[in-house]
Write a protein that holds these residues in place. Sequence first.
Motif, PDB file in Angstrom:
ATOM      1  N   PHE A 371     -34.775  12.446  39.175  1.00 11.73           N
ATOM      2  CA  PHE A 371     -34.634  10.987  39.190  1.00 11.73           C
ATOM      3  C   PHE A 371     -34.206  10.457  40.559  1.00 11.73           C
ATOM      4  CE2 PHE A 371     -34.361  11.677  34.592  1.00 11.73           C
ATOM      5  CZ  PHE A 371     -35.162  10.653  34.137  1.00 11.73           C
ATOM      6  N   ARG A 372     -33.850  11.347  41.471  1.00 13.42           N
ATOM      7  CA  ARG A 372     -33.417  10.889  42.792  1.00 13.42           C
ATOM      8  C   ARG A 372     -34.607  10.255  43.527  1.00 13.42           C
ATOM      9  NH1 ARG A 372     -29.928  16.166  44.856  1.00 13.42           N
ATOM     10  NH2 ARG A 372     -28.440  16.205  43.108  1.00 13.42           N
ATOM     11  N   GLY A 373     -34.492   8.980  43.796  1.00 16.24           N
ATOM     12  CA  GLY A 373     -35.519   8.288  44.553  1.00 16.24           C
ATOM     13  C   GLY A 373     -36.694   7.777  43.747  1.00 16.24           C
ATOM     14  N   VAL A 374     -36.607   7.754  42.419  1.00 17.44           N
ATOM     15  CA  VAL A 374     -37.756   7.313  41.624  1.00 17.44           C
ATOM     16  C   VAL A 374     -38.048   5.822  41.806  1.00 17.44           C
ATOM     17  CG1 VAL A 374     -37.614   9.114  39.864  1.00 17.44           C
ATOM     18  CG2 VAL A 374     -36.265   7.014  39.596  1.00 17.44           C
ATOM     19  N   ALA A 433     -25.427  27.165  16.379  1.00 20.09           N
ATOM     20  CA  ALA A 433     -25.029  28.541  16.050  1.00 20.09           C
ATOM     21  C   ALA A 433     -23.541  28.642  16.333  1.00 20.09           C
ATOM     22  CB  ALA A 433     -25.824  29.536  16.897  1.00 20.09           C
ATOM     23  N   PRO A 434     -22.896  29.717  15.877  1.00 19.91           N
ATOM     24  CA  PRO A 434     -21.478  29.890  16.209  1.00 19.91           C
ATOM     25  C   PRO A 434     -21.273  29.851  17.723  1.00 19.91           C
ATOM     26  CG  PRO A 434     -22.132  31.456  14.509  1.00 19.91           C
ATOM     27  CD  PRO A 434     -23.389  30.787  14.978  1.00 19.91           C
ATOM     28  N   GLY A 435     -20.444  28.917  18.168  1.00 15.72           N
ATOM     29  CA  GLY A 435     -20.168  28.798  19.598  1.00 15.72           C
ATOM     30  C   GLY A 435     -21.228  28.075  20.385  1.00 15.72           C
ATOM     31  N   LYS A 436     -22.112  27.327  19.717  1.00 14.61           N
ATOM     32  CA  LYS A 436     -23.173  26.599  20.420  1.00 14.61           C
ATOM     33  C   LYS A 436     -23.410  25.265  19.735  1.00 14.61           C
ATOM     34  CE  LYS A 436     -27.850  27.338  22.269  1.00 14.61           C
ATOM     35  NZ  LYS A 436     -29.003  28.277  22.274  1.00 14.61           N
ATOM     36  N   GLU A 437     -23.142  24.163  20.459  1.00 13.21           N
ATOM     37  CA  GLU A 437     -23.267  22.823  19.903  1.00 13.21           C
ATOM     38  C   GLU A 437     -24.347  22.043  20.657  1.00 13.21           C
ATOM     39  OE1 GLU A 437     -20.949  21.855  17.322  1.00 13.21           O
ATOM     40  OE2 GLU A 437     -20.629  24.009  17.425  1.00 13.21           O
ATOM     41  N   MET A 438     -25.063  21.192  19.913  1.00  9.42           N
ATOM     42  CA  MET A 438     -26.061  20.322  20.531  1.00  9.42           C
ATOM     43  C   MET A 438     -25.510  18.904  20.622  1.00  9.42           C
ATOM     44  SD  MET A 438     -29.980  19.528  19.315  1.00  9.42           S
ATOM     45  CE  MET A 438     -30.964  18.238  20.098  1.00  9.42           C
ATOM     46  N   TYR A 439     -25.649  18.304  21.804  1.00 12.07           N
ATOM     47  CA  TYR A 439     -25.162  16.940  22.057  1.00 12.07           C
ATOM     48  C   TYR A 439     -26.278  16.108  22.668  1.00 12.07           C
ATOM     49  CZ  TYR A 439     -20.148  17.765  21.257  1.00 12.07           C
ATOM     50  OH  TYR A 439     -18.919  18.011  20.685  1.00 12.07           O
ATOM     51  N   CYS A 440     -26.053  14.805  22.674  1.00 12.34           N
ATOM     52  CA  CYS A 440     -26.907  13.885  23.421  1.00 12.34           C
ATOM     53  C   CYS A 440     -26.008  12.995  24.268  1.00 12.34           C
ATOM     54  CB  CYS A 440     -27.757  13.033  22.478  1.00 12.34           C
ATOM     55  SG  CYS A 440     -28.805  11.824  23.345  1.00 12.34           S
ATOM     56  N   ILE A 441     -26.247  12.981  25.561  1.00 15.91           N
ATOM     57  CA  ILE A 441     -25.513  12.080  26.445  1.00 15.91           C
ATOM     58  C   ILE A 441     -26.451  10.942  26.832  1.00 15.91           C
ATOM     59  CG2 ILE A 441     -26.028  13.591  28.431  1.00 15.91           C
ATOM     60  CD1 ILE A 441     -23.520  12.392  29.778  1.00 15.91           C
ATOM     61  N   SER A 442     -26.003   9.720  26.604  1.00 16.05           N
ATOM     62  CA  SER A 442     -26.773   8.535  26.965  1.00 16.05           C
ATOM     63  C   SER A 442     -26.030   7.810  28.084  1.00 16.05           C
ATOM     64  CB  SER A 442     -26.934   7.607  25.758  1.00 16.05           C
ATOM     65  OG  SER A 442     -27.673   8.235  24.722  1.00 16.05           O
ATOM     66  N   PHE A 443     -26.754   7.437  29.112  1.00 13.53           N
ATOM     67  CA  PHE A 443     -26.124   6.750  30.241  1.00 13.53           C
ATOM     68  C   PHE A 443     -27.193   5.949  30.979  1.00 13.53           C
ATOM     69  CE2 PHE A 443     -27.578  10.874  31.644  1.00 13.53           C
ATOM     70  CZ  PHE A 443     -28.196  10.641  32.869  1.00 13.53           C
ATOM     71  N   ARG A 444     -26.732   4.941  31.701  1.00 18.17           N
ATOM     72  CA  ARG A 444     -27.662   4.153  32.509  1.00 18.17           C
ATOM     73  C   ARG A 444     -27.866   4.864  33.842  1.00 18.17           C
ATOM     74  NH1 ARG A 444     -29.703  -0.400  31.060  1.00 18.17           N
ATOM     75  NH2 ARG A 444     -28.109  -0.794  29.459  1.00 18.17           N
ATOM     76  N   LEU A 445     -29.130   5.031  34.217  1.00 22.26           N
ATOM     77  CA  LEU A 445     -29.450   5.704  35.475  1.00 22.26           C
ATOM     78  C   LEU A 445     -28.730   5.022  36.637  1.00 22.26           C
ATOM     79  CD1 LEU A 445     -31.180   7.733  37.130  1.00 22.26           C
ATOM     80  CD2 LEU A 445     -32.980   5.981  37.178  1.00 22.26           C
ATOM     81  N   PRO A 446     -27.884   5.763  37.365  1.00 25.59           N
ATOM     82  CA  PRO A 446     -27.172   5.135  38.481  1.00 25.59           C
ATOM     83  C   PRO A 446     -28.146   4.598  39.533  1.00 25.59           C
ATOM     84  CG  PRO A 446     -26.172   7.242  37.905  1.00 25.59           C
ATOM     85  CD  PRO A 446     -27.462   7.155  37.141  1.00 25.59           C
ATOM     86  N   LEU A 447     -27.913   3.373  39.964  1.00 23.36           N
ATOM     87  CA  LEU A 447     -28.788   2.738  40.947  1.00 23.36           C
ATOM     88  C   LEU A 447     -28.875   3.588  42.220  1.00 23.36           C
ATOM     89  CD1 LEU A 447     -28.992  -0.987  41.862  1.00 23.36           C
ATOM     90  CD2 LEU A 447     -28.485   0.658  43.672  1.00 23.36           C
ATOM     91  N   GLU A 448     -27.744   4.174  42.624  1.00 24.67           N
ATOM     92  CA  GLU A 448     -27.728   4.952  43.861  1.00 24.67           C
ATOM     93  C   GLU A 448     -28.642   6.185  43.759  1.00 24.67           C
ATOM     94  OE1 GLU A 448     -23.809   2.906  43.210  1.00 24.67           O
ATOM     95  OE2 GLU A 448     -25.130   4.229  42.048  1.00 24.67           O
ATOM     96  N   VAL A 449     -28.773   6.741  42.563  1.00 29.14           N
ATOM     97  CA  VAL A 449     -29.658   7.888  42.352  1.00 29.14           C
ATOM     98  C   VAL A 449     -31.123   7.441  42.425  1.00 29.14           C
ATOM     99  CG1 VAL A 449     -30.414   9.647  40.704  1.00 29.14           C
ATOM    100  CG2 VAL A 449     -27.978   9.128  40.952  1.00 29.14           C
ATOM    101  N   ALA A 450     -31.439   6.348  41.720  1.00 30.19           N
ATOM    102  CA  ALA A 450     -32.810   5.870  41.670  1.00 30.19           C
ATOM    103  C   ALA A 450     -33.319   5.415  43.043  1.00 30.19           C
ATOM    104  CB  ALA A 450     -32.918   4.730  40.665  1.00 30.19           C
ATOM    105  N   TYR A 451     -32.430   4.897  43.892  1.00 28.99           N
ATOM    106  CA  TYR A 451     -32.825   4.378  45.198  1.00 28.99           C
ATOM    107  C   TYR A 451     -32.844   5.461  46.278  1.00 28.99           C
ATOM    108  CZ  TYR A 451     -32.489  -0.540  43.749  1.00 28.99           C
ATOM    109  OH  TYR A 451     -32.682  -1.768  43.148  1.00 28.99           O
ATOM    110  N   ASN A 452     -32.272   6.594  46.009  1.00 26.25           N
ATOM    111  CA  ASN A 452     -32.103   7.632  47.033  1.00 26.25           C
ATOM    112  C   ASN A 452     -33.413   8.385  47.227  1.00 26.25           C
ATOM    113  OD1 ASN A 452     -31.092   9.551  48.805  1.00 26.25           O
ATOM    114  ND2 ASN A 452     -30.307  10.846  47.148  1.00 26.25           N
ATOM    115  N   ALA A 453     -34.115   8.098  48.281  1.00 27.71           N
ATOM    116  CA  ALA A 453     -35.433   8.724  48.528  1.00 27.71           C
ATOM    117  C   ALA A 453     -35.254  10.202  48.877  1.00 27.71           C
ATOM    118  CB  ALA A 453     -36.126   8.003  49.667  1.00 27.71           C
TER     119      ALA A 453
END
Length: 453
Positions: A371-374, A433-453
């Motif tokens: 996503f860096r620079g998209v 499984a024992p010792g293994k969990e599934m998660y979902c992280i939702s976040f807004r794409l940081p502007l600095e990441v999207a703009y970084n070519a």
Amino acid sequence: MSPELYSRSHLDTIPPPYNGPLSPLDKSAFKKSLPVLAVRVPAAQTATILHSEATRKYLLGLPKVKPVVGDPSAPDGDRLVLLGVSDQADLSPESLKVLKDAGNGFTDYNLTLDYDYWTASEILQAILPESLRKGAPVGFAATGHIAHVNLNDEYLPFKNTIGQLFLDKNKTIKTVVNKLDNIDTQFRFFQMEVIAGEPNLIVEHHESECRFTFDFSRVYWNSRLHTEHDRIVQLLQPGEVLADVFAGVGPFAIPAAKKGCAVVANDLNPWSYKYLSQNIKDNDVSDEVRAFCEDGRIFIRDVFKKVLDAPFPAYTGPKLSKTALRKLQKEAMRNPGGKPSPPKESLPPRKRISHIVMNLPDTAILFLDAFRGVLATQELQELYPTMPMIHCHCFTRELEQEQAEVDIKKRVEKKLGRPVQDDVAIRKVRSVAPGKEMYCISFRLPLEVAYNA
């Protein structure tokens, strides 16, 4: 004995000991006769006994066994109401009076249970070695006509018997497969073997009012994720554009399109792409979903420009059925002076992606640096006054919620190269499984990441 102590549990309904062959099972060996007390009752009086507070607690309460049967000695005469006791002395005075007043006397009745009565789990408890009974499989996950199990090594010698039991006891199941430990390293689907039933692994599965067809042996599908599929789709608003990086056969993309979203769906697995394309057509969402078969990293880098260069048509409201369209046409003919809807051409096309879902929990976080620079160009930056939301699924070995959130957020920020601060939500999806969990992280794409070519 107090009447409150009586229940179906005092009857010995455990399957008889089994000493026959395991493959195939001798089904005739599963027979058991239970002597119970019955009362002869004229047909017109059966309701009186079945609904009486005094007698209801004494009725035979076994699953799959009717409490009222015909009298073998008088097929055209009284009915027999079966009781869960073997002697009149076990009845309370109140119930005894109701039964005598409404009935024509008591009789003994031999209730016969056979192979069809017991569940697969109960029969397994009868046929397996005692050392294996405690951890024996009790169920399966169903996908279309296929039941799939994950048998531990100690149960593999009994796999065909287990498969046949699940097949016998579930009429909608035609095939039983056991998932093997091996996972396709490139496309992440499980290898499997058929242990009972038809060797047909082409599935038609229904979920969220959508129809999915796929080869279960060549794509990844998990019916236990239905709630998660639905949760993500509920976050979307009609008219938005969704980018699905690891779309599989379309469990997010197809329902989202049905809701009124436009979807750019991608999967590197050519079999997933094949069935995704078929499911798009079968669910009549060809105008709303565009399918790609690309590497996820390449797809992420190009998808914003894809939607800009070839925008989706404007959203003009829920898609109407042919019947509803005909109805509207008839109403328009009857009322030609009615207020017309705005022409579709006057509404702006959809060029902006609002949500991105990344459902490849084993490795999705590793793709976040793509996503860096998209949004490095001014043309794209002007189109995105608000950054899109990313919904990234992942695994963690941390079992406590707080530690899991710290672990996931740290890994996400490391790949992005920036902190995530806006609209962050981390949600547990399921224990894998024992010792293994599934998660979902939702976040807004940081502007600095999207703009970084």
